[in-house]
Design an enzyme around this catalytic site. Structure first.
Site, PDB file in Angstrom:
ATOM      1  N   TYR A  68       0.854  -1.199   0.000  1.00  0.00           N
ATOM      2  CA  TYR A  68       0.000   0.000   0.000  1.00  0.00           C
ATOM      3  C   TYR A  68       0.885   1.242   0.000  1.00  0.00           C
ATOM      4  CZ  TYR A  68      -5.023  -0.345   0.064  1.00  0.00           C
ATOM      5  OH  TYR A  68      -6.316  -0.460  -0.337  1.00  0.00           O
ATOM      6  N   ASP A 245      -6.671  14.467 -24.165  1.00  0.00           N
ATOM      7  CA  ASP A 245      -6.625  13.042 -23.844  1.00  0.00           C
ATOM      8  C   ASP A 245      -5.953  12.344 -25.028  1.00  0.00           C
ATOM      9  OD1 ASP A 245      -7.094  10.361 -23.486  1.00  0.00           O
ATOM     10  OD2 ASP A 245      -9.226  10.568 -23.018  1.00  0.00           O
TER      11      ASP A 245
END
Ligand code: PLP
Length: 482
Positions: A68, A245
């Site tokens: 994590y 994008d």
């Protein structure tokens, strides 16, 4: 290591990995082997897919998956992230160097996530931060409930202008099924009904009238290049932020096929991309930004992202390192050259293409000239071992489900080593299939947009001819699994 030794080493690595997997769930090991066999045996023309290198693929199967690491480089909410910091720094460094961007964020898990990070960073930059300052607060936790309500109303009341879906835009560019179409008031610009080309004057007129906070440029199914300097001019004129994008064409930007006005990075405020399409990396996303947006983009996790996929960020670093090699420029140029050959192959056999051709990696074939819907064409082609996807054409009479188009792309087969001759042959094989396919009927005898009949023997003949092309250009040459 030379290519032969590399392939042998990768073969042993995969064999060993699959043996280990088989001890727990043999069906997954078998499906993994079968997927390679299937991919090797088909003509993959899906414009958004590619074949990542064994180095990229192997990087994903490690213990970085177990870690994590919410937060940012050097500032994590978990202990023990020093190696993740290295991974994320290397990925971001390669991205900055490759694209010449002042700032890069390697955490987005996918293209959709990269766009969400970009939208929220633009909102944070223009709305949240000035709003907090006006209210005399450093962060939202310091606001009264009433102040927070008014800031939230302002955040949720902004405008976005993007390319329409049937002209080739993406769902994340303001369409209702996606959150971008719910969080923004949105309008769209299309393409010229006669030429199929983007009309910058129309974009300008819409922008002047609508005054968006965000102007989005970029596409999933537009077979042409965009002049991003002109898009920036339009954005500046109306005070909008230009977000590009480049998910589809990032490989062409990385490989310097798109330069000058066609390179979005110097012109846009924020650029997003996927890493798995023409860029040939792992499945994932990236955000590049001008310095003024860096701090806002860096808040992507936890603003809209969960814990970073460190194993995928590591694979992005490897793929970006590959894309910085001179060979990648040759590859990128071949993607564009091959798309032209594919387009010419169709045109010389009488087929109709949206915009009449291509100058990127996409060819959009209008299959209504064969009397078929996109759905029928996609299915018949698949029967013959040609993997494509159906796609709307501008003002499509068959809608987004059945469609009238087939979208084709050259990045994957170019990775296999296909050149101009092979792509011309691919066009010939596809025309054989499509011209031998008839639309079918429903069980009640009415015309159907889905069922079809492919003439006997055509699929086998096309498969046999494709096999010659595929055998001459093996996928992962030398990778020999037991
Ligand atoms: N943006 C564009 C232009 C795309 O074509 C796609 C994928 O199809 C995406 C974003 C979304 O990428 P992902 O599937 O990784 O979320």
């Amino acid at each position: 290591m030379n290519d032969e030794t590399l392939a042998k080493t990768a073969s042993s690595a995969y064999d060993a990995a699959l043996e280990v997997i088989a001890t727990v769930e043999p069906r997954i090991a078998a499906a993994t082997r079968q997927e390679l066999a299937d991919q090797r045996a088909s003509l993959k023309l899906i414009a958004s897919e590619n074949y990542a290198s064994p180095a990229v693929l192997l990087t994903m199967g490690t213990w970085f998956s177990d870690k994590y690491a919410e937060g940012t480089i050097g500032h994590r909410f978990y202990a023990g992230c020093q190696n993740v910091d290295t991974v994320e720094s290397v990925a971001a460094e390669h991205a900055r160097e490759l694209f010449g961007a002042p700032y890069a964020y390697a955490q987005p898990h996918s293209g959709i996530d990269a766009n969400l990070v970009a939208y929220w960073s633009i909102l944070a930059h223009h709305i949240e931060t000035p709003g907090l300052a006006k209210l005399g607060a450093k962060n939202v936790n310091e606001l009264s409930e009433a102040d927070w309500e008014s800031l939230r109303a302002e955040l949720g009341n902004q405008r976005l202008l993007g390319m329409s879906l049937d002209a080739g835009g993406h769902l994340t560019h303001g369409f209702r099924p996606n959150i971008s179409g719910k969080m923004f008031h949105q309008q769209q610009y299309g393409t010229d009904p006669d030429t199929g080309l983007l009309d910058y004057d129309v974009v300008r007129a819409k922008a002047r009238e609508f005054k968006p906070l965000v102007l989005v440029a970029g596409y999933s199914a537009y077979p042409r290049r965009i002049d991003f300097a002109r898009m920036r001019e339009i954005a500046d004129e109306v005070g909008a932020t230009l977000m590009v994008d480049m998910a589809h064409f990032a490989g062409l930007v990385a490989g310097k096929v798109f330069t000058g006005n066609e390179d979005p990075v110097p012109h846009a405020h924020v650029v997003t991309t996927t890493t798995h399409k023409s860029l040939r990396g792992p499945r994932g996303g990236l955000v590049l930004a001008q310095e003024e947006f860096a701090a806002d983009v860096d808040r992507g996790c936890p603003m809209v992202l969960g814990g970073p996929l460190s194993h995928v960020m590591a694979a992005k670093a490897v793929a970006l390192a590959e894309a910085r090699q001179p060979a990648f420029r040759t590859y990128a140029q071949s993607i564009a050259d091959n798309a032209k050959s594919l387009a010419e192959g169709f045109l010389s056999r009488g087929a109709t293409l949206v915009t009449g051709g291509t100058d990127n990696h996409i060819v959009l074939l209008d299959v209504s000239s064969f009397g078929l819907t996109g759905r029928q064409a996609e299915s018949a082609l698949l029967d013959a071992g040609v993997v494509t996807n159906r796609n709307s054409v501008p003002a499509d009479p068959n809608g987004a489900w059945y469609t009238s188009g087939i979208r084709l792309g050259t990045p994957a087969l170019t990775t296999r080593g296909f050149g101009a001759t092979e792509f011309d042959k691919v066009a010939e094989l596809m025309v054989q299939v499509l011209s031998n396919t008839q639309p079918g009927t429903t069980s009640a005898g009415a015309p159907s947009k889905a069922s079809y009949q492919l003439a006997d023997g055509v699929a086998d003949r096309v498969k046999a001819e494709s096999a010659e092309l595929l055998d001459a250009h093996p996928l992962y040459p030398g990778l020999d699994l037991a």
